[in-house]
Design a protein around this motif. Structure first.
Motif, PDB file in Angstrom:
ATOM      1  N   THR B 166      97.673 166.721  16.530  1.00  0.00           N
ATOM      2  CA  THR B 166      96.294 166.307  16.758  1.00  0.00           C
ATOM      3  C   THR B 166      96.251 165.220  17.826  1.00  0.00           C
ATOM      4  O   THR B 166      95.412 165.257  18.734  1.00  0.00           O
ATOM      5  N   ILE B 167      97.176 164.246  17.713  1.00  0.00           N
ATOM      6  CA  ILE B 167      97.208 163.179  18.712  1.00  0.00           C
ATOM      7  C   ILE B 167      97.476 163.757  20.093  1.00  0.00           C
ATOM      8  O   ILE B 167      96.793 163.450  21.065  1.00  0.00           O
ATOM      9  N   ILE B 169      96.839 166.676  21.264  1.00  0.00           N
ATOM     10  CA  ILE B 169      95.752 167.453  21.841  1.00  0.00           C
ATOM     11  C   ILE B 169      94.517 166.599  22.115  1.00  0.00           C
ATOM     12  O   ILE B 169      93.846 166.761  23.126  1.00  0.00           O
ATOM     13  N   LYS B 170      94.250 165.648  21.235  1.00  0.00           N
ATOM     14  CA  LYS B 170      93.027 164.854  21.384  1.00  0.00           C
ATOM     15  C   LYS B 170      93.169 163.719  22.385  1.00  0.00           C
ATOM     16  O   LYS B 170      92.231 163.382  23.075  1.00  0.00           O
ATOM     17  N   PHE B 171      94.352 163.075  22.404  1.00  0.00           N
ATOM     18  CA  PHE B 171      94.409 161.792  23.110  1.00  0.00           C
ATOM     19  C   PHE B 171      95.346 161.735  24.315  1.00  0.00           C
ATOM     20  O   PHE B 171      95.478 160.700  24.933  1.00  0.00           O
ATOM     21  N   THR B 172      96.045 162.809  24.659  1.00  0.00           N
ATOM     22  CA  THR B 172      96.938 162.690  25.825  1.00  0.00           C
ATOM     23  C   THR B 172      96.379 163.484  27.001  1.00  0.00           C
ATOM     24  O   THR B 172      95.499 164.323  26.838  1.00  0.00           O
ATOM     25  N   GLY B 175      97.092 167.117  26.639  1.00  0.00           N
ATOM     26  CA  GLY B 175      96.215 167.677  25.613  1.00  0.00           C
ATOM     27  C   GLY B 175      94.850 168.004  26.192  1.00  0.00           C
ATOM     28  O   GLY B 175      94.266 169.063  25.946  1.00  0.00           O
ATOM     29  N   LYS B 176      94.367 167.072  27.002  1.00  0.00           N
ATOM     30  CA  LYS B 176      93.066 167.273  27.657  1.00  0.00           C
ATOM     31  C   LYS B 176      93.154 168.510  28.550  1.00  0.00           C
ATOM     32  O   LYS B 176      92.250 169.344  28.587  1.00  0.00           O
ATOM     33  N   ARG B 179      93.033 171.656  26.542  1.00  0.00           N
ATOM     34  CA  ARG B 179      91.676 171.998  26.092  1.00  0.00           C
ATOM     35  C   ARG B 179      90.853 172.558  27.240  1.00  0.00           C
ATOM     36  O   ARG B 179      90.101 173.516  27.070  1.00  0.00           O
ATOM     37  N   GLN B 183      89.217 176.359  27.650  1.00  0.00           N
ATOM     38  CA  GLN B 183      87.790 176.640  27.870  1.00  0.00           C
ATOM     39  C   GLN B 183      87.575 177.578  29.048  1.00  0.00           C
ATOM     40  O   GLN B 183      86.809 178.526  28.961  1.00  0.00           O
ATOM     41  N   SER B 247      91.566 178.468  16.966  1.00  0.00           N
ATOM     42  CA  SER B 247      91.183 177.154  16.459  1.00  0.00           C
ATOM     43  C   SER B 247      92.362 176.525  15.712  1.00  0.00           C
ATOM     44  O   SER B 247      92.919 177.132  14.811  1.00  0.00           O
TER      45      SER B 247
END
Lengths: 376, 302
Positions: B166-167, B169-172, B175-176, B179, B183, B247
């Motif tokens: 999670t870290i 994907i969400k915060f590095t 990860g960005k 994502r 998209q 997901s």
């Protein structure tokens, strides 16, 4: 130019095909062909490989002495990976190679699938290991013989052992949903219920190859079973035993000859200690057996594995029957198998009307210090 | 109602679900980014288990202590599996990036068979004993009859892996980038993201979690063979679809739901129809939520 090379290619291919057709029957006349079918690769290869080796050792010896009916014996192996859907092909392949008799198959499910095909072609089939009762008791397969006792004999022995020797009252019966395991389990359940001495607290099938069996293990514990009688093969048995012991359960584990395999002890390791399993009687004092075991050791340099003696016996019995019958005719071989006694590594045997060996039996073994020890 | 029994089944299902989740993550991440069902993923898990076995056997001959062996074996398994995951993508999927999706799918199935048979030939067809690398903890002994130390370690490890993921994907930055690529690949490339690199990283991360799952389950069950990846892979794939493929929280939820379904069904009804029920449940969920529990149903791109 292009067309010409294409035509040449076709001619070559056709030529090669013709060669195959010609050479096949050409060879068939001079040898007696013994088909060996069973699991020679895959998960259960450890059950099937010993039968090939047994057949080859017996055949080499007989050939050295001049063969059967003055002809050399040829061994043709065909793999069915213990799968019924493959076994039918295996049988067809062996028949197309004009085998006279077949040693095999190894697993009951695969044997059953293949038997119909052999029956239509009138070929005697002798399995060293297929223990499903229907194979002989249903009467559907008059060409089927085996050198191992059937599952109900085994289930009866295990149940008697659980009731009379271990004096158990609550037993869970688990199986792997396969022909062999479920057949064994159903007989065990029937004999337990008929005895009235013990209660079957659980009767369930597990899915072979599932990631783990923790839920079934919990259920065994929840039902306060003193012992598990398991019908199936060693991969599932070792998983269940390992998980029970890791959950600190002392539940006794009793199983069939699918588990009486050294791979089980190797895989389950220390958790295998104390497990009971039935298997063919220990005949290691029999001189023919000593000879058979030594022959294997000399040639392959390792222990012989499961069903080796039974396969050795079956090979001797089949070739002896051909010799006594004086031909490879189906009716003559059948008659010889049923009337002529023959000395084999598992004792002196002949076959009854249904195809079961008279003189072959089971005993109960226990894992002690990493080895199966026969209990008297 | 027998609460202890319920608790045992709950924890058993949770453990099984955790293993599915570690594998399902790889399926769902890859699908999220390149819309490919990577059928070779189960084999990556199997290769992880085999690497760990080989390393553990060698190290235990040297007489290292158990925890050190576990860590070395796990690291080796992760490194090897990542290398395999990376190579599989470069060899079997990247050349087909522009081809119809079906070609890549067939390529994935081929890769799965290749890896299975490669291990079968290079190693053995037999079941091999896997050493119990996770020790029995002394302090846990009073509870070992409910949940063994091994299962406890599986649960904790899975939980930690999920948090790290999670870290990531969400915060590095990467990860960005992942994502963004998920998209819209073209748009991501236009704003300067190296799409090929992102895809490679996705395969590596997915393979790493699968390898961890492989080591944990092999050490818990105590046996492996070349075929274990197939069944585990199918179940994890079902879990990923159940949760909504693409997901990440969905894959975890789907895996846990599948684990519990199997565990409770076996515990309260019968294990004979364990798989039947698990797949019936899948059909049932998909009837009401065709995109899975947490999946978003996107409208067809025009």
């Amino acid at each position: 130019m292009k067309n010409e090379s294409k035509r040449l290619m076709i001619a070559v291919i056709v030529g090669m095909l013709l060669c195959l057709f010609v050479s096949g029957p050409g060879l068939a006349a001079d040898t007696i062909k013994l088909g060996v079918a069973g699991a020679h690769s895959g998960d259960l290869a450890s059950y099937g490989i010993p039968s090939i080796r047994a057949a080859k050792l017996v055949v080499d010896e007989i050939n050295a002495k001049g063969g059967v009916l003055g002809k050399q014996v040829e061994v043709l192996t065909e793999d069915d990976v213990c799968k019924p859907e493959v076994a039918t092909n295996t049988a067809t392949k062996l028949i197309s190679k004009k085998v006279d008799v077949v040693l095999g198959h190894i697993c009951s499910g695969a044997t059953k699938a293949a038997m119909g095909i052999y029956k239509d072609s009138k070929i005697v089939v002798m399995s060293p290991s297929a223990t499903n009762p229907d194979l002989t008791q249903s009467g559907d397969y008059p060409n089927f013989y085996r050198t191992i006792a059937s599952d109900d004999a085994q289930a009866k022995l295990d149940v008697d052992f659980a009731l009379d020797v271990l004096k158990l009252k609550k037993i869970a019966v688990i199986h792997d949903k396969g022909d062999y395991g479920k057949g064994f389990a159903e007989f065990a359940k029937k004999f337990l219920e008929e005895s009235g001495k013990a209660e079957v607290v659980l009767f369930e099938g597990v899915t072979p190859g599932a990631v783990d069996y923790s839920a079934v293990v919990q259920k065994i514990k929840q039902n306060d079973a003193e012992a598990v009688i398991f019908g199936g093969y060693h991969p599932e048995a070792s998983k269940i035993v390992t998980q029970m012991r890791k959950k600190r359960m002392k539940t006794i584990f009793i199983s069939d000859d699918g588990v009486k395999d050294d791979t089980f002890i190797k895989v389950a390791g220390k958790y295998a200690e104390g497990v009971y399993a039935s298997g063919p009687k220990d005949t290691s004092k029999n001189p023919l057996n000593i000879k058979a075991v030594k022959a294997h050791k000399d040639k392959y340099g390792e222990a012989h594995g499961a069903f080796y003696e039974n396969a050795y016996t079956a090979t001797i019995a089949l070739l002896n029957a051909i010799e006594k019958a004086g031909s490879t005719d189906y009716d003559a071989i059948s008659k010889a198998l049923k009337t002529e006694w023959v000395e084999t590594p598992i004792g002196k045997i002949r076959f009854d009307d249904r195809g079961d060996a008279i003189g072959a039996g089971f005993s109960v073994y226990q894992v002690q210090d990493g080895k199966y020890v026969e209990l008297k | 109602m027998d609460w202890e029994y319920f608790l045992e089944l709950f924890l058993g299902g949770l453990t099984r679900g955790s293993i599915y989740a570690l594998i399902a993550l790889g399926y769902t991440m890859v699908y999220g980014i390149i819309e490919l069902i990577n059928f070779a993923h189960g084999e990556i898990y199997m290769i992880g288990a085999f690497t760990a076995l080989i390393v553990a056997t060698v190290l235990s001959m040297l007489g290292l202590n158990q925890v050190a062996i576990l860590i070395c074996a796990a690291v080796a398994a992760v490194v090897y599996s990542c290398a395999y995951g990376f190579t599989v993508e470069k060899l079997a999927y990247k050349p087909l990036r522009k081809a119809p999706r079906l070609s890549a799918l067939i390529s994935a199935i081929g890769m799965s068979m290749f890896l299975q048979n490669y291990v079968l030939l290079a190693q053995t067809s037999d079941f091999l004993p896997f050493p119990s690398l996770i020790p029995d903890f002394e302090f846990w002994e009073p509870y070992a009859h409910i949940i063994s130390s091994q299962e406890l370690v599986i649960l904790i490890t899975t939980f930690v892996v999920m948090i790290l993921l999670t870290i990531l994907i969400k915060f590095t930055r990467i990860g960005k980038a992942m994502r963004a690529t998920a998209q819209d690949k073209v748009m991501a490339a236009l704003v300067g993201i190296d799409v090929n690199q992102v895809i490679s990283v996705t395969f590596i991360v997915g393979s790493a979690t699968a390898a961890i799952g492989g080591v944990l389950i092999a050490s818990h069950i105590g046996q492996i063979n070349f075929y274990i990846g197939f069944i585990a892979g199918i179940k994890a794939f079902v879990a990923a679809v159940l949760g909504g493929i693409g997901s990440i929280p969905g894959a975890v939820l789907g895996s846990l739901v599948l684990g519990w379904t199997e565990s409770f069904f076996t515990g309260y009804i019968s294990s004979d129809y364990e798989d039947v029920f698990a797949f019936m449940f899948l059909v049932f969920i998909l009837i009401f939520r065709p995109a899975g529990i947490l999946g978003r149903s996107d409208t067809q791109k025009v």
